[in-house]
Design a protein around this motif. Sequence first.
Motif, PDB file in Angstrom:
ATOM      1  N   PHE A  63      47.212 -99.275  26.382  1.00 62.15           N
ATOM      2  CA  PHE A  63      47.735 -98.258  25.464  1.00 62.15           C
ATOM      3  C   PHE A  63      46.747 -98.032  24.342  1.00 62.15           C
ATOM      4  CE2 PHE A  63      49.937 -97.509  21.384  1.00 62.15           C
ATOM      5  CZ  PHE A  63      50.528 -96.280  21.657  1.00 62.15           C
ATOM      6  N   SER A  64      46.533 -96.789  24.030  1.00 65.06           N
ATOM      7  CA  SER A  64      45.757 -96.425  22.846  1.00 65.06           C
ATOM      8  C   SER A  64      46.406 -95.213  22.219  1.00 65.06           C
ATOM      9  CB  SER A  64      44.310 -96.107  23.204  1.00 65.06           C
ATOM     10  OG  SER A  64      43.642 -95.527  22.096  1.00 65.06           O
ATOM     11  N   PRO A  65      46.752 -95.267  20.945  1.00 63.42           N
ATOM     12  CA  PRO A  65      47.408 -94.122  20.310  1.00 63.42           C
ATOM     13  C   PRO A  65      46.487 -92.922  20.117  1.00 63.42           C
ATOM     14  CG  PRO A  65      46.955 -95.812  18.683  1.00 63.42           C
ATOM     15  CD  PRO A  65      46.637 -96.414  20.012  1.00 63.42           C
ATOM     16  N   VAL A  66      45.171 -93.133  20.212  1.00 58.71           N
ATOM     17  CA  VAL A  66      44.232 -92.058  19.884  1.00 58.71           C
ATOM     18  C   VAL A  66      43.559 -91.437  21.096  1.00 58.71           C
ATOM     19  CG1 VAL A  66      43.784 -93.004  17.598  1.00 58.71           C
ATOM     20  CG2 VAL A  66      42.333 -93.685  19.512  1.00 58.71           C
ATOM     21  N   ILE A  67      43.845 -91.936  22.285  1.00 60.43           N
ATOM     22  CA  ILE A  67      43.292 -91.327  23.494  1.00 60.43           C
ATOM     23  C   ILE A  67      44.262 -90.253  23.985  1.00 60.43           C
ATOM     24  CG2 ILE A  67      42.589 -91.711  25.883  1.00 60.43           C
ATOM     25  CD1 ILE A  67      40.692 -92.894  23.846  1.00 60.43           C
ATOM     26  N   THR A  68      43.742 -89.063  24.214  1.00 61.17           N
ATOM     27  CA  THR A  68      44.594 -87.977  24.682  1.00 61.17           C
ATOM     28  C   THR A  68      44.592 -87.901  26.203  1.00 61.17           C
ATOM     29  OG1 THR A  68      42.873 -86.271  24.740  1.00 61.17           O
ATOM     30  CG2 THR A  68      43.980 -86.654  22.616  1.00 61.17           C
ATOM     31  N   SER A  69      45.599 -87.218  26.718  1.00 64.44           N
ATOM     32  CA  SER A  69      45.689 -87.036  28.162  1.00 64.44           C
ATOM     33  C   SER A  69      44.538 -86.199  28.704  1.00 64.44           C
ATOM     34  CB  SER A  69      47.026 -86.379  28.527  1.00 64.44           C
ATOM     35  OG  SER A  69      47.170 -85.137  27.866  1.00 64.44           O
ATOM     36  N   PHE A  70      43.866 -85.453  27.834  1.00 63.41           N
ATOM     37  CA  PHE A  70      42.719 -84.666  28.286  1.00 63.41           C
ATOM     38  C   PHE A  70      41.575 -85.595  28.692  1.00 63.41           C
ATOM     39  CE2 PHE A  70      44.972 -82.038  25.122  1.00 63.41           C
ATOM     40  CZ  PHE A  70      45.382 -81.008  25.961  1.00 63.41           C
ATOM     41  N   TYR A  71      41.369 -86.653  27.920  1.00 62.59           N
ATOM     42  CA  TYR A  71      40.384 -87.659  28.310  1.00 62.59           C
ATOM     43  C   TYR A  71      40.854 -88.410  29.548  1.00 62.59           C
ATOM     44  CZ  TYR A  71      38.042 -86.935  23.823  1.00 62.59           C
ATOM     45  OH  TYR A  71      37.380 -86.381  22.760  1.00 62.59           O
ATOM     46  N   GLU A  72      42.141 -88.668  29.596  1.00 67.11           N
ATOM     47  CA  GLU A  72      42.723 -89.368  30.743  1.00 67.11           C
ATOM     48  C   GLU A  72      42.492 -88.583  32.028  1.00 67.11           C
ATOM     49  OE1 GLU A  72      44.645 -92.561  32.511  1.00 67.11           O
ATOM     50  OE2 GLU A  72      44.173 -92.365  30.383  1.00 67.11           O
ATOM     51  N   ASP A  73      42.587 -87.272  31.937  1.00 68.34           N
ATOM     52  CA  ASP A  73      42.350 -86.435  33.116  1.00 68.34           C
ATOM     53  C   ASP A  73      40.910 -86.559  33.598  1.00 68.34           C
ATOM     54  OD1 ASP A  73      44.952 -85.550  33.062  1.00 68.34           O
ATOM     55  OD2 ASP A  73      44.493 -83.710  31.960  1.00 68.34           O
ATOM     56  N   ALA A  74      39.982 -86.752  32.650  1.00 68.60           N
ATOM     57  CA  ALA A  74      38.570 -86.843  33.006  1.00 68.60           C
ATOM     58  C   ALA A  74      38.183 -88.247  33.448  1.00 68.60           C
ATOM     59  CB  ALA A  74      37.711 -86.412  31.824  1.00 68.60           C
ATOM     60  N   ILE A  75      38.691 -89.235  32.720  1.00 70.24           N
ATOM     61  CA  ILE A  75      38.382 -90.639  33.030  1.00 70.24           C
ATOM     62  C   ILE A  75      39.699 -91.406  33.053  1.00 70.24           C
ATOM     63  CG2 ILE A  75      37.065 -92.677  32.389  1.00 70.24           C
ATOM     64  CD1 ILE A  75      35.274 -90.838  30.694  1.00 70.24           C
ATOM     65  N   PRO A  76      40.324 -91.548  34.220  1.00 65.28           N
ATOM     66  CA  PRO A  76      41.655 -92.169  34.304  1.00 65.28           C
ATOM     67  C   PRO A  76      41.641 -93.680  34.078  1.00 65.28           C
ATOM     68  CG  PRO A  76      40.832 -91.639  36.492  1.00 65.28           C
ATOM     69  CD  PRO A  76      39.829 -91.092  35.533  1.00 65.28           C
ATOM     70  N   LEU A  77      41.758 -94.067  32.814  1.00 64.64           N
ATOM     71  CA  LEU A  77      41.789 -95.485  32.452  1.00 64.64           C
ATOM     72  C   LEU A  77      43.213 -95.977  32.189  1.00 64.64           C
ATOM     73  CD1 LEU A  77      38.736 -95.556  29.998  1.00 64.64           C
ATOM     74  CD2 LEU A  77      38.787 -96.214  32.422  1.00 64.64           C
ATOM     75  N   ALA A  85      46.411 -93.151  28.327  1.00 61.48           N
ATOM     76  CA  ALA A  85      47.302 -92.089  27.842  1.00 61.48           C
ATOM     77  C   ALA A  85      48.108 -91.496  28.990  1.00 61.48           C
ATOM     78  CB  ALA A  85      46.487 -91.008  27.142  1.00 61.48           C
ATOM     79  N   ARG A  86      48.311 -92.278  30.028  1.00 62.71           N
ATOM     80  CA  ARG A  86      48.932 -91.743  31.232  1.00 62.71           C
ATOM     81  C   ARG A  86      50.397 -91.345  31.018  1.00 62.71           C
ATOM     82  NH1 ARG A  86      49.350 -94.096  35.922  1.00 62.71           N
ATOM     83  NH2 ARG A  86      51.616 -94.021  36.062  1.00 62.71           N
ATOM     84  N   GLY A  87      51.017 -91.860  29.988  1.00 60.93           N
ATOM     85  CA  GLY A  87      52.422 -91.555  29.747  1.00 60.93           C
ATOM     86  C   GLY A  87      52.657 -90.237  29.024  1.00 60.93           C
ATOM     87  N   PHE A  88      51.572 -89.524  28.697  1.00 67.64           N
ATOM     88  CA  PHE A  88      51.721 -88.367  27.829  1.00 67.64           C
ATOM     89  C   PHE A  88      51.164 -87.098  28.467  1.00 67.64           C
ATOM     90  CE2 PHE A  88      51.571 -92.204  25.323  1.00 67.64           C
ATOM     91  CZ  PHE A  88      52.713 -92.068  24.537  1.00 67.64           C
ATOM     92  N   CYS A  89      51.691 -85.984  28.023  1.00 68.68           N
ATOM     93  CA  CYS A  89      51.291 -84.674  28.526  1.00 68.68           C
ATOM     94  C   CYS A  89      50.583 -83.890  27.426  1.00 68.68           C
ATOM     95  CB  CYS A  89      52.519 -83.900  29.004  1.00 68.68           C
ATOM     96  SG  CYS A  89      52.178 -82.204  29.512  1.00 68.68           S
TER      97      CYS A  89
END
Length: 467
Positions: A255-269, A272-276
């Motif tokens: 969990f990281s409060p500052v990582i957005t799902s846009f980064y998650e879409d590019a690099i799935p770590l 931020a998988r719980g957020f849209c």
Amino acid sequence: TEVGNKTFDDVQADALAQWEDELSLIKITSPDNDIKTIFYTALYHSMIMPSDLTDVNGEYLGFDKQVHTAESYTYRSDMSLWDTVRNTHALYTLIQADVQNDCLNSLVEMAETSGALPRWPQGAGYSGSMFGDSANIMITESYLKGFTDFDVETAYEYMKKSSDGSVYKVGREFVDEYNTYGYVPDDIDNTRKSVSRTLEYAWEDGAIASLATALGYTEDAEKYAEKSMYYKNVFNPANCYFMARNADGEFDSTFSPVITSFYEDAIPLGLARGFCEGSAQQWRWSATHDIQGMIDLFGSEEYFVSELEAFMEAASPTMAFIDPGAGYWVGNQHDIHTPYLFSDAGRSDLTQKWVRWTLAERFDTSVEGLDGNDDGGTLSSWYVFSSMGFYPLAGTDRYWIGSPNVDSADITLSNGNTLSVKAVNQSAKNVYVKSVTLNGEAITGNYLTHEQLTSGGELVFTMSATP
């Protein structure tokens, strides 16, 4: 039939005249030409959708791909409901009630021909965009504001069906899990957006509870009010964030409060998988159906305010259409309301400060002009409302009091009344509200009601340079 014997120039002149009439529903004064340009551009944007799909004889193509005839209303589609329920439809309820009434009747008709209330109707079908039952919020808000010229009972039944799991294709994915666990587990079927889904579903259940209360269905109201509290099940008291939670009850350790799902879409770590379309920080303020309950989760109003102000101060240093960052971002819908939350925690001065900051720093006359996708006029509607000094709390008949940046606004209301807004001593420095009166009576709370606004008269803000 519509053109008849008109020439091209005739049709163009008619279009200009029609837009002049619509945009003249609100007449503002300001010494700042940029503010006037932004305001009327925003008002224009708010009126581009929803689309009129009705032919001159009342016929339209329904969701069942059959021809139907609209009786006593205009069938409309292209409703970006996940976005526009937050403010654009509230604008229609004030100045374009006929459009709002069309939308309500159209949504019911769509449900009748397809089996469910759509979440984002596009043309003669579903866009499939976003998630949840945003129509619940718009329907409830409209009914609470006195819109009754539609089949509210049928709409209510479809709202319940989706929440209860009787409808899947356009409503709530993983609704069975949501109803079983009290949240959408993050580790079931690689859901993603599990936190965002839980927060939105709870909000939408709150709308059902409000409508049930208004309709007199006490047992239903209790049932859905209880479900609306499911949002608390993804709140981690250890860090005061909404977090992804697995079926076994454990919160996700990645969990990281500052990582957005846009980064998650590019690099799935998995951070931020719980957020849209955003970060945990941006979704941290999403229980607008239970604002006091959300504040209580933080332990105190003081801590809530300090965390909210830190979030506001973490806004991107420039307009965020390329990289929104993880802080305050008016350019998307999930945290578009956040400046107004300060007033619920006893700090109306901070609402006034950040509303005026947003008006000045996140809208301009350049080609970029907006802080993100306008989404059917949602960002633009934010500007229209906030410029006039009030903003709707979606799903209710209330409007937060803010800080106007225009000197005056004369609003021609759909019921024939006129509301004249005046901001005395308003300037770029005088952003704080010293007092508010409506027809000479002092307003002492943080809200105005729809009934107060639509009764018309004079709404006066007296402004100051100090809180």
